[in-house]
Design an enzyme around this catalytic site. Sequence first.
Site, PDB file in Angstrom:
ATOM      1  N   GLY A  46       0.511  -1.182   0.251  1.00 14.45           N
ATOM      2  CA  GLY A  46      -0.121   0.049   0.281  1.00 14.45           C
ATOM      3  C   GLY A  46       0.775   1.564  -0.395  1.00 14.45           C
ATOM      4  O   GLY A  46       0.537   2.337  -0.639  1.00 14.45           O
ATOM      5  N   GLU A 100       3.818   3.798   5.982  1.00 19.54           N
ATOM      6  CA  GLU A 100       2.638   3.835   6.103  1.00 19.54           C
ATOM      7  C   GLU A 100       1.633   4.594   5.313  1.00 19.54           C
ATOM      8  O   GLU A 100       1.617   5.443   4.988  1.00 19.54           O
ATOM      9  CB  GLU A 100       2.054   3.641   7.541  1.00 19.54           C
ATOM     10  CG  GLU A 100       2.293   1.936   8.285  1.00 19.54           C
ATOM     11  CD  GLU A 100       1.471   1.551   7.919  1.00 19.54           C
ATOM     12  OE1 GLU A 100       1.219   0.991   6.501  1.00 19.54           O
ATOM     13  OE2 GLU A 100       1.242   0.353   8.456  1.00 19.54           O
ATOM     14  N   ASP A 104      -4.990   1.881  11.221  1.00 16.69           N
ATOM     15  CA  ASP A 104      -6.416   1.997  11.222  1.00 16.69           C
ATOM     16  C   ASP A 104      -5.943   1.364  12.346  1.00 16.69           C
ATOM     17  O   ASP A 104      -5.509   1.989  13.652  1.00 16.69           O
ATOM     18  CB  ASP A 104      -7.480   0.925  10.473  1.00 16.69           C
ATOM     19  CG  ASP A 104      -6.654   0.249   9.744  1.00 16.69           C
ATOM     20  OD1 ASP A 104      -5.903  -1.238  10.565  1.00 16.69           O
ATOM     21  OD2 ASP A 104      -6.676   0.040   8.776  1.00 16.69           O
ATOM     22  N   LYS A 132      -6.821   6.922  10.908  1.00 17.78           N
ATOM     23  CA  LYS A 132      -7.876   6.635  11.721  1.00 17.78           C
ATOM     24  C   LYS A 132      -8.370   6.905  12.939  1.00 17.78           C
ATOM     25  O   LYS A 132      -7.601   5.426  12.981  1.00 17.78           O
ATOM     26  CB  LYS A 132      -8.589   5.269  11.063  1.00 17.78           C
ATOM     27  CG  LYS A 132      -9.275   5.180   9.197  1.00 17.78           C
ATOM     28  CD  LYS A 132      -9.317   3.460   9.031  1.00 17.78           C
ATOM     29  CE  LYS A 132      -9.852   4.092   7.472  1.00 17.78           C
ATOM     30  NZ  LYS A 132     -10.447   2.776   6.698  1.00 17.78           N
ATOM     31  N   PHE A 153     -13.625   2.150   4.879  1.00 18.25           N
ATOM     32  CA  PHE A 153     -12.629   1.154   4.056  1.00 18.25           C
ATOM     33  C   PHE A 153     -12.460   1.710   2.326  1.00 18.25           C
ATOM     34  O   PHE A 153     -13.430   3.072   1.645  1.00 18.25           O
ATOM     35  CB  PHE A 153     -13.935   0.379   3.290  1.00 18.25           C
ATOM     36  CG  PHE A 153     -12.443  -0.673   2.638  1.00 18.25           C
ATOM     37  CD1 PHE A 153     -11.614  -1.690   3.011  1.00 18.25           C
ATOM     38  CD2 PHE A 153     -12.117  -0.759   1.188  1.00 18.25           C
ATOM     39  CE1 PHE A 153     -10.555  -1.939   2.198  1.00 18.25           C
ATOM     40  CE2 PHE A 153     -11.792  -1.175   0.519  1.00 18.25           C
ATOM     41  CZ  PHE A 153     -10.934  -2.031   1.260  1.00 18.25           C
ATOM     42  N   ASP A 160      -6.041  -0.459  -1.426  1.00 20.36           N
ATOM     43  CA  ASP A 160      -7.119  -1.536  -2.745  1.00 20.36           C
ATOM     44  C   ASP A 160      -8.051  -2.445  -1.978  1.00 20.36           C
ATOM     45  O   ASP A 160      -7.679  -2.383  -0.355  1.00 20.36           O
ATOM     46  CB  ASP A 160      -6.147  -2.696  -3.770  1.00 20.36           C
ATOM     47  CG  ASP A 160      -5.023  -4.108  -2.109  1.00 20.36           C
ATOM     48  OD1 ASP A 160      -5.533  -4.830  -2.261  1.00 20.36           O
ATOM     49  OD2 ASP A 160      -5.001  -3.283  -1.327  1.00 20.36           O
ATOM     50  N   ARG A 166      -5.028   0.279  -6.404  1.00 22.64           N
ATOM     51  CA  ARG A 166      -3.677   0.939  -5.934  1.00 22.64           C
ATOM     52  C   ARG A 166      -3.491   2.114  -7.101  1.00 22.64           C
ATOM     53  O   ARG A 166      -2.670   3.174  -6.388  1.00 22.64           O
ATOM     54  CB  ARG A 166      -3.080   0.126  -6.653  1.00 22.64           C
ATOM     55  CG  ARG A 166      -2.945  -1.281  -5.160  1.00 22.64           C
ATOM     56  CD  ARG A 166      -1.286  -1.567  -4.560  1.00 22.64           C
ATOM     57  NE  ARG A 166      -1.866  -2.846  -3.652  1.00 22.64           N
ATOM     58  CZ  ARG A 166      -2.069  -3.252  -2.409  1.00 22.64           C
ATOM     59  NH1 ARG A 166      -2.523  -1.795  -1.743  1.00 22.64           N
ATOM     60  NH2 ARG A 166      -1.996  -3.989  -1.772  1.00 22.64           N
TER      61      ARG A 166
END
Length: 176
Positions: A46, A100, A104, A132, A153, A160, A166
């Site tokens: 990610g 990162e 979350d 988050k 989400f 992704d 992505r």
Amino acid sequence: MIQLHDLQFEPFISEAEIEEAIAKVAISLNEEYKGQNPVFVGVLNGAFMFASDVIKRFEGDCEVSFVKLGSYEGTSTTGTVKTLVGLNQKLKGRKVIILEDIVDTGNTLEEINRILEIEEVADYQVATLFFKPEAYKKDFEIKFKGLEIPNKFIVGYGLDYDGLGRNLTQVYKRKE
């Protein structure tokens, strides 16, 4: 509106907002690590876009490494973080910046902390594009935050849904 696999997503964070958040993180990192040679550790898959954009804006010497960790299936976390690809360099005594895409629950950070303790790093800080706070359940300090977002989400800009999304230049949230 976009469709990825069986789900629909709607626009959430624009490309301009993402660029502004990255610039904010990069300015802070340049101030904090001026004259030093930190090791940036990007968390794959990610964070590849965020890592690239932050590192391009870093004004001093630095080194770059990656780890690949996995904890998601579909739209939810499994609660278990697996190391899929480990570090390829020794970090003993080094200053490390974890890059990162999103923080979350903090489960991934817990695994990264474990890895960095084994590596005996001198110090590390976390820089994330998205944070988050509602979902965060750990005590690790997140020093550099691009944007605080609700516990939705999201996909795009490296994030992704089962492999898709992505490459999107802006971020979309799951349509409810």
